[in-house]
Scaffold this active site. Structure first.
Site, PDB file in Angstrom:
ATOM      1  N   ASP A  55     -59.601   5.811  84.687  1.00  0.00           N
ATOM      2  CA  ASP A  55     -59.226   6.245  83.342  1.00  0.00           C
ATOM      3  C   ASP A  55     -59.969   7.495  82.907  1.00  0.00           C
ATOM      4  O   ASP A  55     -59.909   7.897  81.749  1.00  0.00           O
ATOM      5  CB  ASP A  55     -59.391   5.113  82.325  1.00  0.00           C
ATOM      6  CG  ASP A  55     -60.833   4.747  82.033  1.00  0.00           C
ATOM      7  OD1 ASP A  55     -61.665   4.806  82.967  1.00  0.00           O
ATOM      8  OD2 ASP A  55     -61.141   4.386  80.882  1.00  0.00           O
ATOM      9  N   ASP A  69     -63.141   8.287  87.827  1.00  0.00           N
ATOM     10  CA  ASP A  69     -62.614   6.943  88.016  1.00  0.00           C
ATOM     11  C   ASP A  69     -61.180   6.899  87.482  1.00  0.00           C
ATOM     12  O   ASP A  69     -60.610   7.927  87.111  1.00  0.00           O
ATOM     13  CB  ASP A  69     -63.508   5.912  87.320  1.00  0.00           C
ATOM     14  CG  ASP A  69     -63.472   6.034  85.802  1.00  0.00           C
ATOM     15  OD1 ASP A  69     -63.138   7.125  85.283  1.00  0.00           O
ATOM     16  OD2 ASP A  69     -63.774   5.043  85.119  1.00  0.00           O
ATOM     17  N   SER A  87     -60.159   0.633  83.869  1.00  0.00           N
ATOM     18  CA  SER A  87     -61.183   1.572  84.328  1.00  0.00           C
ATOM     19  C   SER A  87     -61.340   1.492  85.839  1.00  0.00           C
ATOM     20  O   SER A  87     -60.416   1.743  86.589  1.00  0.00           O
ATOM     21  CB  SER A  87     -62.498   1.300  83.590  1.00  0.00           C
ATOM     22  OG  SER A  87     -63.457   2.282  83.896  1.00  0.00           O
ATOM     23  N   ASP A 112     -63.140   8.406  82.468  1.00  0.00           N
ATOM     24  CA  ASP A 112     -64.295   8.471  81.580  1.00  0.00           C
ATOM     25  C   ASP A 112     -65.609   8.424  82.362  1.00  0.00           C
ATOM     26  O   ASP A 112     -66.687   8.372  81.768  1.00  0.00           O
ATOM     27  CB  ASP A 112     -64.249   7.377  80.507  1.00  0.00           C
ATOM     28  CG  ASP A 112     -64.439   5.966  81.046  1.00  0.00           C
ATOM     29  OD1 ASP A 112     -64.395   5.782  82.289  1.00  0.00           O
ATOM     30  OD2 ASP A 112     -64.617   5.046  80.224  1.00  0.00           O
TER      31      ASP A 112
END
Length: 483
Positions: free
Chosen positions: A249, A247, A112, A251
């Site tokens: 990833d 960000d 992330s 999400d």
């Protein structure tokens, strides 16, 4: 002679290697996330959810360490006599949505937003993210290792990418963003292809900004000063209607207005919930109190920080008969807990954080209201938040300090009294969140993903909120023993 099978205890991995569950998924230093460790975690997950047949969806982010971790996950899937449905490099919510639509478990290799020297693995049931109960089962597992802890990854398919694009094209009207000129800060985000496609198919003109093959750990809760200034330069140069990003990833969203000013994630969450006409909202204890003060929602509940806790809160609201229910975190990640109906179009639930939906909702609000993007939040109560963190701050020291401040108003006052004033009340749901007699809020908590101490503040002006955070962290830095 019978060959003795090698086994690994997940608890031993957590204690010896430091790879353990944080606010979302198992995280650790890349150096500690060996192939054996990742194989073991994947095996424990498959055992915990009783996955005995069929396929397992697998995807990864663009960190250089992710392919090797994904290969270990694929080996564990193969060892469990299951088939890997490899989706390549797609956003975490796209992987989760694909798994949900196909009725299969999912595994996402991603760190992330956390620093470059770390990575992680997120696990999904077909219904959405695993729960804290699932995490406990995984942590207690002792798993059998295979003859090899890695296997070559199969060719990636586009099914998760295509289904994720269709999710939004089916919900939002055709050409509803026609005429909008958008800057897209792509960096190394997994959204850089899929979000561009969605925006362009909805009619927007999209200008690529800052695309790089080198991984950039963007934290949407602590946007760097460089990214703040860069967005304003882009806005001045290109005359965008908005600037968008996510960000790593994808999400957690970043939404900037026509002036290049980034919205706070919890403000984006409130706006998205309003656009979707939610009746119930679940958010974390650290979110802006405008969610209650705006009066738009029949029910608002707060949880500890981390999407598994938000999911548990959504499930409680649904069990109480509240619908539609949504959830969000201060980082802007948005969860849909029940079907959303709007203008005859339906959006299916997605019980994991998503960045694309809140971005689209903010843009749609501006179009439908006939205003600039900067104006869509003007109807919210004037409560402003800020957050930042101290990196490489020992987790044990964070816990000791927070416990001291929680148990002693005098200790809190000695360090922060001249900055914050007196405490009116305190909340220890997650860290220490104090409401001050001035009505301001000051909140400290250790990160669940890395050795970081996070600070959040809320005040009547943005400048005051930022001052509370910056000065509070300065005082805390002085307590770190010098090496």
């Amino acid at each position: 002679m019978t060959e003795t099978k090698k086994t690994i205890s997940i608890a031993a991995i957590q204690n010896e290697r430091g790879v353990r569950f944080g606010t979302s998924g198992a995280r650790g230093l890349v150096a500690d996330m060996s192939s054996d460790v990742c194989f073991a975690y994947t095996s424990a997950f498959l055992e915990a959810i009783k996955a005995f047949e069929g396929k397992v969806a697998l995807a990864m982010d663009l960190r250089p360490s992710s392919p090797e971790i994904a290969a270990a996950c694929a080996a564990a899937i193969e060892h469990a006599r299951l088939e890997t449905d490899f989706c390549g490099t797609v956003p975490t919510p796209a992987l989760a949505y694909h798994a949900q639509m196909r009725g299969m478990p999912g595994i996402m290799v991603t760190g992330s937003h956390i620093p470059f020297d770390r990575n992680g693995i997120k696990f999904y049931r077909a219904e959405g993210e695993i729960t804290k109960t699932d995490e406990a089962r995984i942590s207690a597992a002792v798993v059998e290792m295979g003859s090899s802890s890695t296997t070559p990854l199969p060719a990636a398919n586009r099914s998760a990418f295509d289904a994720y694009v269709a999710r939004y094209l089916d919900f939002f009207p055709a050409q509803s963003l026609a005429g909008m000129r958008l800057g897209f800060y792509e960096h190394s985000s997994l959204a850089r292809d899929v979000l561009r496609r969605i925006l362009e198919l909805l009619g927007a003109e999209v200008v690529s900004l800052g695309r790089t093959d080198e991984f950039v750990p963007i934290d949407t809760e602590a946007v760097s000063r460089a990214d703040v200034e860069q967005a304003r330069r882009w806005a001045a140069e290109h005359r965008f209607d908005a600037i968008v990003s996510t960000d790593g990833d994808a999400d957690r969203p970043l939404v900037g207005d026509e002036n290049g000013n980034w919205f706070r994630g919890d403000v984006v969450g409130i706006l998205c919930a309003q656009y979707l006409r939610a009746k119930g909202v679940v958010t974390t204890v650290s979110s802006n109190t405008a969610v209650e003060k705006c009066g738009a929602f029949a029910s608002v509940s707060r949880t500890r920080i981390g999407s598994p806790y938000v999911i548990e809160g959504i499930e409680r609201q649904l069990a109480a008969g509240i619908s539609p229910v949504v959830g969000f975190e201060p980082n802007g990640g948005f969860l849909v807990g029940s079907s959303i109906e709007r203008e005859g179009r339906r959006l299916a639930p997605l019980m994991t954080r998503d960045a694309v939906l809140p971005i689209l909702c903010v843009l749609m609000m501006a179009r439908e209201q006939g205003v600039k993007v900067s104006a869509v939040s003007l109807g919210l109560p004037s409560r402003f938040t800020a957050s930042d963190r101290i990196q490489s701050f020992p987790t044990a020291l964070s816990g000791t300090l927070i416990a001291r401040f929680a148990s002693s108003a005098a200790a809190f006052g000695e360090l922060f009294g001249s900055l914050c004033g007196e405490i009116a009340s305190q909340d220890e749901t997650d860290g220490l969140r104090v409401t001050l007699r001035s009505g301001e809020i000051f909140h400290l908590r250790p990160s669940g993903n890395a050795p970081e101490l996070r600070c959040y503040a809320e005040a009547a002006t943005q400048e005051r909120a930022e001052h509370l955070v910056s000065e509070g962290l300065t005082r805390l830095r002085n307590l770190v023993p010098r090496q």
